[in-house]
Design a protein around this motif. Structure first.
Motif, mmCIF file in Angstrom:
data_model
loop_
_atom_site.group_PDB
_atom_site.id
_atom_site.type_symbol
_atom_site.label_atom_id
_atom_site.label_comp_id
_atom_site.label_asym_id
_atom_site.label_seq_id
_atom_site.Cartn_x
_atom_site.Cartn_y
_atom_site.Cartn_z
ATOM 1 N N ASP A 30 0.810 -1.223 0.000
ATOM 2 C CA ASP A 30 0.000 0.000 0.000
ATOM 3 C C ASP A 30 0.848 1.280 0.000
ATOM 4 O OD1 ASP A 30 0.969 -0.068 2.619
ATOM 5 O OD2 ASP A 30 -0.931 0.599 3.483
ATOM 6 N N ARG A 31 2.090 1.204 -0.484
ATOM 7 C CA ARG A 31 3.001 2.353 -0.472
ATOM 8 C C ARG A 31 2.443 3.494 -1.311
ATOM 9 N NH1 ARG A 31 9.096 2.325 -2.883
ATOM 10 N NH2 ARG A 31 7.957 2.258 -4.836
ATOM 11 N N GLN A 32 2.502 4.692 -0.737
ATOM 12 C CA GLN A 32 2.134 5.911 -1.445
ATOM 13 C C GLN A 32 3.372 6.793 -1.509
ATOM 14 O OE1 GLN A 32 -1.288 7.729 0.402
ATOM 15 N NE2 GLN A 32 -2.212 5.736 0.795
ATOM 16 N N ILE A 33 3.545 7.481 -2.627
ATOM 17 C CA ILE A 33 4.721 8.323 -2.846
ATOM 18 C C ILE A 33 4.264 9.743 -3.132
ATOM 19 C CG2 ILE A 33 6.746 8.727 -4.305
ATOM 20 C CD1 ILE A 33 6.640 5.706 -4.977
ATOM 21 N N TYR A 34 4.885 10.695 -2.439
ATOM 22 C CA TYR A 34 4.656 12.110 -2.702
ATOM 23 C C TYR A 34 6.029 12.743 -2.946
ATOM 24 C CZ TYR A 34 3.926 17.063 -1.872
ATOM 25 O OH TYR A 34 3.930 18.422 -2.006
ATOM 26 N N GLU A 35 6.166 13.493 -4.012
ATOM 27 C CA GLU A 35 7.437 14.148 -4.298
ATOM 28 C C GLU A 35 7.182 15.534 -4.870
ATOM 29 O OE1 GLU A 35 11.696 13.283 -6.521
ATOM 30 O OE2 GLU A 35 10.048 11.878 -6.790
ATOM 31 N N ASP A 36 7.938 16.507 -4.384
ATOM 32 C CA ASP A 36 7.945 17.838 -4.978
ATOM 33 C C ASP A 36 9.399 18.267 -5.126
ATOM 34 O OD1 ASP A 36 8.828 18.837 -2.500
ATOM 35 O OD2 ASP A 36 6.852 19.568 -1.912
ATOM 36 N N PHE A 43 4.829 6.659 2.241
ATOM 37 C CA PHE A 43 3.892 6.335 3.316
ATOM 38 C C PHE A 43 3.320 4.945 3.086
ATOM 39 C CE2 PHE A 43 -0.453 5.943 4.848
ATOM 40 C CZ PHE A 43 -0.258 6.174 6.189
ATOM 41 N N SER A 44 3.186 4.197 4.174
ATOM 42 C CA SER A 44 2.493 2.914 4.163
ATOM 43 C C SER A 44 1.791 2.754 5.506
ATOM 44 C CB SER A 44 3.468 1.759 3.957
ATOM 45 O OG SER A 44 2.816 0.538 4.223
ATOM 46 N N SER A 45 0.544 2.353 5.474
ATOM 47 C CA SER A 45 -0.197 2.168 6.734
ATOM 48 C C SER A 45 0.360 1.004 7.548
ATOM 49 C CB SER A 45 -1.683 1.941 6.440
ATOM 50 O OG SER A 45 -1.854 0.752 5.698
ATOM 51 N N LYS A 46 1.101 0.113 6.907
ATOM 52 C CA LYS A 46 1.658 -1.062 7.586
ATOM 53 C C LYS A 46 3.126 -0.896 7.965
ATOM 54 C CE LYS A 46 -1.341 -3.911 4.786
ATOM 55 N NZ LYS A 46 -1.418 -4.864 3.687
ATOM 56 N N LYS A 60 5.879 3.893 9.489
ATOM 57 C CA LYS A 60 4.981 4.160 8.373
ATOM 58 C C LYS A 60 5.383 5.278 7.423
ATOM 59 C CE LYS A 60 1.162 2.539 11.151
ATOM 60 N NZ LYS A 60 -0.122 2.844 11.711
ATOM 61 N N VAL A 61 6.206 6.227 7.855
ATOM 62 C CA VAL A 61 6.491 7.394 7.021
ATOM 63 C C VAL A 61 8.001 7.600 6.890
ATOM 64 C CG1 VAL A 61 6.218 9.895 6.797
ATOM 65 C CG2 VAL A 61 4.361 8.523 7.748
ATOM 66 N N ILE A 62 8.454 7.828 5.667
ATOM 67 C CA ILE A 62 9.832 8.227 5.386
ATOM 68 C C ILE A 62 9.752 9.593 4.717
ATOM 69 C CG2 ILE A 62 11.933 7.726 4.090
ATOM 70 C CD1 ILE A 62 10.994 4.784 4.022
ATOM 71 N N HIS A 63 10.433 10.579 5.286
ATOM 72 C CA HIS A 63 10.413 11.929 4.724
ATOM 73 C C HIS A 63 11.854 12.380 4.488
ATOM 74 C CE1 HIS A 63 9.307 16.462 5.190
ATOM 75 N NE2 HIS A 63 9.709 16.140 3.978
#
Length: 161
Positions: A30-36, A43-46, A60-63
């Motif tokens: 369920d990985r989600q990727i945000y990039e600017d 992000f992953s809920s697991k 759950k979060v790598i920033h």
């Protein structure tokens, strides 16, 4: 119930190499990727497992904020988890493949050891295990990667708190 090592993973390299390392090795369905222009957020809920490791995972979060102008960036992931101990062999491969330096500081509370791994240019600089259970409460026993034992002052008390 297995024992878990807990600690921090520090990565040093170019922006592109760190991004590539993060995108290719932190996996979850369920990985989600945000990039600017200044950030990469995974992000992953697991939570994430680090690819090809034996139960090395993170929360759950790598920033990764890469807004600084420095050519070589440093990035730290807090609260890495590993089953029993950190195996440095995979991290040597990752260091070579992505041209990054890796440092891991971790504690296994139940067995009572601290592990410090430092890999630069695909070479182990340090793979140190410090045993908390010695007869001298002010010192900790250390086993260096070359097998020699040394005594070090007790400097890792904050890792227990």
């Amino acid at each position: 119930m297995p024992n878990w090592v807990r600690g921090d993973l520090k990565i040093r390299g170019t922006e592109d190499n760190i991004k590539k390392f993060l995108l290719e090795n932190f996996i979850q369905n369920d990985r989600q990727i945000y990039e600017d222009e200044n950030n990469l957020i995974l992000f992953s809920s697991k939570g994430f497992q680090i690819k090809d490791t034996i139960e090395n995972c993170i929360l759950k979060v790598i920033h990764f904020n890469f807004a600084l102008d420095e050519k070589i960036k440093e990035f730290e992931i807090k609260k890495i988890r590993a089953l029993r101990e950190i195996q440095p062999e995979l991290y040597i491969i990752l260091s070579n493949k992505y041209d990054i330096d890796i440092e891991i500081d971790a504690v296994e509370y139940n067995s009572g050891f601290y592990q410090n791994i430092e890999i630069r240019n695909g070479e182990i600089i340090k793979n140190e295990l410090l045993d908390y259970f010695t007869n001298d409460w002010g010192k900790k026993q250390s086993l260096r990667s070359d097998g020699e034992e040394t005594i070090q002052d007790s400097i890792f008390l904050d890792m227990w708190l």
